[in-house]
Design a protein around this motif. Sequence first.
Motif, PDB file in Angstrom:
ATOM      1  N   ASP A 132       1.316 -23.469 -52.920  1.00  0.00           N
ATOM      2  CA  ASP A 132       1.540 -22.731 -54.162  1.00  0.00           C
ATOM      3  C   ASP A 132       2.855 -21.956 -54.123  1.00  0.00           C
ATOM      4  OD1 ASP A 132      -0.833 -23.713 -55.062  1.00  0.00           O
ATOM      5  OD2 ASP A 132      -1.986 -21.882 -54.688  1.00  0.00           O
ATOM      6  N   ARG A 133       3.243 -21.555 -52.936  1.00  0.00           N
ATOM      7  CA  ARG A 133       4.519 -20.860 -52.765  1.00  0.00           C
ATOM      8  C   ARG A 133       5.648 -21.829 -52.446  1.00  0.00           C
ATOM      9  NH1 ARG A 133       4.266 -15.283 -51.839  1.00  0.00           N
ATOM     10  NH2 ARG A 133       2.154 -14.429 -51.737  1.00  0.00           N
ATOM     11  N   GLY A 134       5.288 -23.081 -52.157  1.00  0.00           N
ATOM     12  CA  GLY A 134       6.294 -24.055 -51.760  1.00  0.00           C
ATOM     13  C   GLY A 134       6.887 -23.747 -50.397  1.00  0.00           C
ATOM     14  N   GLU A 135       6.072 -23.139 -49.513  1.00  0.00           N
ATOM     15  CA  GLU A 135       6.584 -22.683 -48.224  1.00  0.00           C
ATOM     16  C   GLU A 135       5.591 -22.958 -47.099  1.00  0.00           C
ATOM     17  OE1 GLU A 135       9.375 -18.856 -49.380  1.00  0.00           O
ATOM     18  OE2 GLU A 135       7.229 -18.504 -49.037  1.00  0.00           O
ATOM     19  N   VAL A 136       6.121 -22.846 -45.894  1.00  0.00           N
ATOM     20  CA  VAL A 136       5.322 -22.817 -44.675  1.00  0.00           C
ATOM     21  C   VAL A 136       5.618 -21.489 -43.986  1.00  0.00           C
ATOM     22  CG1 VAL A 136       4.826 -23.927 -42.475  1.00  0.00           C
ATOM     23  CG2 VAL A 136       5.559 -25.319 -44.420  1.00  0.00           C
ATOM     24  N   TRP A 137       4.599 -20.670 -43.763  1.00  0.00           N
ATOM     25  CA  TRP A 137       4.784 -19.408 -43.042  1.00  0.00           C
ATOM     26  C   TRP A 137       4.476 -19.648 -41.568  1.00  0.00           C
ATOM     27  CZ3 TRP A 137       3.042 -14.425 -46.066  1.00  0.00           C
ATOM     28  CH2 TRP A 137       3.754 -14.368 -47.272  1.00  0.00           C
ATOM     29  N   CYS A 138       5.285 -19.042 -40.697  1.00  0.00           N
ATOM     30  CA  CYS A 138       5.164 -19.349 -39.272  1.00  0.00           C
ATOM     31  C   CYS A 138       5.817 -18.262 -38.437  1.00  0.00           C
ATOM     32  CB  CYS A 138       5.824 -20.692 -38.969  1.00  0.00           C
ATOM     33  SG  CYS A 138       7.573 -20.738 -39.435  1.00  0.00           S
ATOM     34  N   VAL A 139       5.739 -18.434 -37.113  1.00  0.00           N
ATOM     35  CA  VAL A 139       6.505 -17.625 -36.168  1.00  0.00           C
ATOM     36  C   VAL A 139       7.811 -18.356 -35.895  1.00  0.00           C
ATOM     37  CG1 VAL A 139       6.599 -16.696 -33.824  1.00  0.00           C
ATOM     38  CG2 VAL A 139       4.444 -16.664 -35.091  1.00  0.00           C
ATOM     39  N   LEU A 140       8.916 -17.627 -36.006  1.00  0.00           N
ATOM     40  CA  LEU A 140      10.240 -18.179 -35.727  1.00  0.00           C
ATOM     41  C   LEU A 140      10.809 -17.486 -34.501  1.00  0.00           C
ATOM     42  CD1 LEU A 140      13.092 -19.031 -38.168  1.00  0.00           C
ATOM     43  CD2 LEU A 140      13.565 -17.504 -36.251  1.00  0.00           C
ATOM     44  N   GLU A 141      11.287 -18.288 -33.560  1.00  0.00           N
ATOM     45  CA  GLU A 141      11.915 -17.780 -32.336  1.00  0.00           C
ATOM     46  C   GLU A 141      13.292 -18.415 -32.233  1.00  0.00           C
ATOM     47  OE1 GLU A 141       9.836 -17.692 -28.259  1.00  0.00           O
ATOM     48  OE2 GLU A 141      11.069 -19.509 -28.174  1.00  0.00           O
ATOM     49  N   GLU A 142      14.310 -17.600 -31.989  1.00  0.00           N
ATOM     50  CA  GLU A 142      15.649 -18.170 -31.848  1.00  0.00           C
ATOM     51  C   GLU A 142      16.480 -17.368 -30.863  1.00  0.00           C
ATOM     52  OE1 GLU A 142      17.669 -18.179 -35.570  1.00  0.00           O
ATOM     53  OE2 GLU A 142      17.110 -16.133 -36.046  1.00  0.00           O
ATOM     54  N   PRO A 143      17.409 -18.039 -30.187  1.00  0.00           N
ATOM     55  CA  PRO A 143      18.230 -17.360 -29.193  1.00  0.00           C
ATOM     56  C   PRO A 143      19.271 -16.457 -29.843  1.00  0.00           C
ATOM     57  CG  PRO A 143      18.921 -19.640 -29.426  1.00  0.00           C
ATOM     58  CD  PRO A 143      17.702 -19.481 -30.260  1.00  0.00           C
ATOM     59  N   THR A 144      19.599 -15.382 -29.132  1.00  0.00           N
ATOM     60  CA  THR A 144      20.667 -14.483 -29.579  1.00  0.00           C
ATOM     61  C   THR A 144      21.805 -14.427 -28.577  1.00  0.00           C
ATOM     62  OG1 THR A 144      19.552 -12.583 -28.555  1.00  0.00           O
ATOM     63  CG2 THR A 144      19.025 -13.053 -30.868  1.00  0.00           C
ATOM     64  N   GLY A 145      21.657 -15.144 -27.465  1.00  0.00           N
ATOM     65  CA  GLY A 145      22.683 -15.163 -26.428  1.00  0.00           C
ATOM     66  C   GLY A 145      22.376 -16.255 -25.430  1.00  0.00           C
ATOM     67  N   GLU A 146      23.015 -16.187 -24.280  1.00  0.00           N
ATOM     68  CA  GLU A 146      22.885 -17.234 -23.275  1.00  0.00           C
ATOM     69  C   GLU A 146      21.724 -17.016 -22.318  1.00  0.00           C
ATOM     70  OE1 GLU A 146      24.684 -20.015 -23.227  1.00  0.00           O
ATOM     71  OE2 GLU A 146      25.597 -19.288 -25.092  1.00  0.00           O
ATOM     72  N   GLY A 147      21.269 -15.768 -22.152  1.00  0.00           N
ATOM     73  CA  GLY A 147      20.222 -15.471 -21.177  1.00  0.00           C
ATOM     74  C   GLY A 147      18.837 -15.834 -21.677  1.00  0.00           C
TER      75      GLY A 147
END
Length: 648
Positions: A132-147
């Motif tokens: 109904d919202r045209g979306e998938v809600w989820c947990v998003l994880e992404e890097p912010t650096g090299e470590g």
Amino acid sequence: MGDIVETKPYGSWPSPIDAALAAAHDGSPEWVGFVGDEAWWTEPRPEEGGRRTLVRGSTRESVLPAPWNVRSRVIEYGGLPWAGTVSAPGAAPLLVFVHFDDQRLYRYEPGTEPRPLTPPGPRLAEPRLLPDRGEVWCVLEEPTGEGPSDVRRVLAAVPLDGSAAEDRSALRELTGERHRFVTGPRLSPDGRRAAWLAWDHPRMPWDGTELLVGEVGDDGTLKGARTVAGGPEESIAQVEWTKDGRLLYASDRSGWWNLYRDGTPLCPREEEFAGPLWKLGQRWFAPLDNGLIAVVHGRGATALGILDPESGELVDAAGPWTEFAPALAAHGTRVVAVGASPRTAFEVVELDTASGRARAVGATHRDPVDPALYPEPLVRTFTGPGGREVHAHIYPPHHPGHRAPDGELPPYVVWAHGGPTGRAPLVLDLAIAYFTSRGIGVAEVNYGGSTGYGRAYRNRLREQWGVVDVEDCAAVALALAEEGTADRGRLAIRGGSAGGWTAAASLTGTDVYACGTISYPILDLTGWGTGETHDFESRYLESLIGPLAEVPERYAERSPSEQADRLTAPFLLLQGLDDVICPPVQCERFLARLDGRHVPHAYLTFSGEGHGFRRADTMVRALEAELALYAQVFGMSVPGIPDLELVK
């Protein structure tokens, strides 16, 4: 089996349960869910490079061919990797799933090619389809650096139209970075509120989590998030909404993970209705439309039951299953779960709460050999140091066609489970049968720190890792020898991950074992705790050992790599070269400390393997090498396995 019983020494009994058979039956169905009225789930494919596929309940067949691999890497251990819905009865299903190789979220309708919904880079878990919202809600994880700890996690919305497939800015963030770790949002029945769990370093989710509730704003973001339960010393493992909009959650505030509805306990018992949240989206309970609640519960072993929250009455499902995984889904009066027993491997089980009938509907167990060869385990409680209880499963040598000569005692291998915050379930495992059917006993030890026995038992390992686990495993091994069950001179220990740590610490810290098998282990606490592992467990050692800045000597005293000069027993070391949780450098450093000490050992590495082995060929080589080690050290004649060269 025939009636003729042949006498042969322990460890030399011929068995049709070979390593290839054990590998082919490794793994279990995991992420169950409903798509409309139909149950779907994921299954392992060891023979296809260890991928996980999505299976449709009506056909029991994989709907995604290789190389599609339905598995998330969020927090490295992953989480719920798929979701599905139908727009109307009889309509074609719409599914989304995370592909392991690139961690992108894909849209999929059976009969078409999957299409990416997210760009390369972010990782996703716990997708929830909101058409109904045209979306998938989820947990998003992404890097912010090299470590490994340069990472952020938020709740996010992915557009279903594919507009974010190459555009990171089209991913809509629902929350700010208030917490280091979050679970996927649960929307209230009216769609106005969302609930989720969160926690921060140095806590692990079984130490303490917060239950947050926020309002769904007009702009589709979550507003005014507030903590309604939980804290630093209260672990909330799961949250859901009842059909009438009340919060249902599992908390260990009483010392046991019990169920609460809007803060009121529903069935207070000294048993667990939840467990350690190692993967995002694990489910120990599921509310039904009629107000009843499906629960996985127990003390030690777990049962599938139906709880009436008004009366507190709890009725368990009838059937052969004595252990259920944290994988539940409910639809109407039906519940789908994943159950097993000492005689059956994990299979998808459906319970019709209207009729009370339970039956296997997927990944159905079929005996690959005569079940007379299966282990016959004993559930036992031993006495550890200070009189403390130690729980264990004892699998004596067992083969109906063979017996040992009079007076001979069998070799035994102590199995230390991983985690260490976890538990060895009492289920059919052909890797155990591989040994017991040859005349080698196995003792699975749920040492202090294991789950399933309350928070106090779990907390025994606080700042005592490498002490309590080692002592408890030794107590079981020595008790078996003292009572005449096991041969004192032929005791071994094996474990993977945290169990690999316990195995190595046992070999460097005791003289109980004649040899050991150490798989993808932690061996150097200082290195592992200062950037050599992933973010999720990067501060785990603060509770298991203590803060490094305050007790640096403890990190050195307990690390097998620092105590390598005490090691005299032969060992086998197994390591995946793609492991980012317990990286190969840990093994390399350990072996370097042994250089020149002439301790017999073998080091086998496997490219393409991460933390835990998933490929059939890897598992075959590892099992055969382990058996070859025991054959050499225990003086057993085991035909049909490759030689293992032990170097000094």
